[in-house]
Write a protein that holds these residues in place. Structure first.
Motif, PDB file in Angstrom:
ATOM      1  N   ASP A  59      -0.189 -39.794 103.895  1.00 46.36           N
ATOM      2  CA  ASP A  59      -0.025 -39.525 105.326  1.00 46.36           C
ATOM      3  C   ASP A  59      -1.098 -40.265 106.131  1.00 46.36           C
ATOM      4  N   ARG A  60      -2.325 -40.261 105.635  1.00 44.19           N
ATOM      5  CA  ARG A  60      -3.409 -40.977 106.315  1.00 44.19           C
ATOM      6  C   ARG A  60      -3.176 -42.491 106.264  1.00 44.19           C
ATOM      7  N   ALA A  73      -0.560 -43.403 108.764  1.00 43.34           N
ATOM      8  CA  ALA A  73      -1.085 -43.346 110.130  1.00 43.34           C
ATOM      9  C   ALA A  73      -1.962 -44.558 110.454  1.00 43.34           C
TER      10      ALA A  73
END
Length: 389
Positions: free
Chosen positions: A154-155, A158
């Motif tokens: 997820d990081r 992003a």
């Protein structure tokens, strides 16, 4: 006329001597057991040394071909296909390098343009950030999970932008020893699908994976191999780090760009060593048995550390063991990791590396790294000293 040395603006104004050099010098000054810098204190196989000597005597002492000795590139291709199922063309997709660090810098110089973003998963080997700067890129640090050092997709998602050129990954991981799983590779492939992002995969500890696990090279997945530079190291695999010989694999289009830079920053690599390595690689036993060899050292070292005040972190790969020192007596637990490593070297006689050295913005996680690529007697002496705390 006055004597004057012009002082140009530094390309790396915020950098000095690496922490590895600092801690090794401190270890030598205090006759400490050096478990800091990642190199063995034992010799490579005499058969490998004999193979290189034979190559010298056979006249292999002039420039070899720029991409590397053909026999060595063919041996590398055969090894990768056998282990990971991917067929690299030894003529157009494999280049022998002056170590893995040169391979990483050359890969970045070949594809990163000024202003391009390069995602780095931290903590990370300390050469990544300055290499990105030298290439004119912008480093985008993304933290790994602080407890497991596993990738946080997820990081990573992003952090991706239209300016992202390269994502750098490292498994088995330095400094933590974490290893990527097949599911991690699948998630990475899905994440990058439809993008123009390249992968630079640092796999120098590929033959040091423990407890029945297998190294998950990006070469295993065609969709990742098609966008990746993969870096490996003969120095790490064969206990000859001072030889500084490694290699990189990539699709032909990427390798063509890599070689444009390689031919002007290195041109080629030690001829006799390449011929010796090609001969030695006919027997796969040394690299196939490396995991068992280092797992015995890991287990011996971990068993000894269990009798100290340090808390063990998992170590499924590499030859590094991270420990948490928050449980040490209060004055020591309150130190930052660099101060603690210096204290250990001076007062206890064991050198380690602070984990903050692997973070671009520093860290205060109370974690340090030991290298267990040492003779058993070296490890035992270090453990005897550490138990005094």
């Amino acid at each position: 006329m006055r004597v004057h040395t012009p002082v140009p603006a530094s390309r790396l104004p915020n950098l000095g001597v690496t922490v590895f050099s600092v801690m090794s010098a401190l270890a030598q000054q205090h006759q400490a057991v050096n478990l800091g810098q990642g190199f063995p204190d034992f010799e490579g196989d005499p058969a490998l040394l004999d193979a290189v000597n034979a190559a010298m005597r056979a006249g292999h002492n002039q420039y070899p071909p720029m991409p590397g000795v053909p026999a060595l590139r063919q041996a590398i291709a055969a090894k990768i296909e056998s282990l990971y199922g991917h067929a690299y063309d030894p003529d157009t997709e494999i280049t022998v390098t002056a170590g893995a660090t040169q391979a990483i810098l050359t890969a970045l110089l070949s594809v990163v343009h000024p202003g391009d973003e390069v995602i780095v998963l931290e903590p990370a080997y300390d050469s990544y950030a300055p290499n990105i700067v030298l290439a004119g890129g912008v480093m985008v640090p993304v933290p790994l999970d602080p407890a497991s050092f596993r990738p946080d997709f997820d990081r990573i998602r992003a952090a991706l932008t239209p300016r992202t050129r390269v994502l750098m990954i490292n498994s088995p991981h330095n400094p933590s020893g974490a290893v990527w799983t097949p599911e991690d590779l699948r998630q990475l492939a899905e994440l990058l699908d439809g993008t123009e992002v390249l992968v630079l995969s640092d796999e120098v500890y590929e033959h040091m994976v423990y407890d029945g696990l297998q190294h998950q090279s990006v070469s295993r997945l065609p969709e990742l191999a098609a966008r990746s530079f993969v870096v490996s190291s003969f120095g790490k695999t064969y206990h000859v780090t001072g030889w500084k010989v490694g290699y990189v694999t990539a699709p032909a289009a990427l390798m063509a760009e890599f070689r444009k830079v390689h031919q002007y920053n290195v041109f080629t690599v030690n001829s006799a060593m390449q011929h010796g390595l090609a001969s030695y690689m006919r027997d796969p036993a040394p690299y196939l048995g490396l995991s068992d060899f280092y797992q015995r050292k890991r287990d011996r070292f971990r068993a000894g550390l269990a009798d100290t005040a340090f808390a063990l972190r998992p170590c499924p790969g590499s030859y590094f063991q991270c420990v948490d020192y928050a449980g040490l007596p209060a004055p020591l637990a309150a130190m930052d990791d660099m101060a603690l490593c210096q204290w250990l070297t001076r007062e206890i006689g064991v050198a380690a590396i602070p984990l903050s050295a692997f973070h671009s913005a520093g860290s205060d996680a109370k974690v340090i790294r030991f290298c267990f690529a040492k003779r058993d007697e070296t490890l035992d002496e270090a453990l005897t000293r550490l138990k005094r705390i």
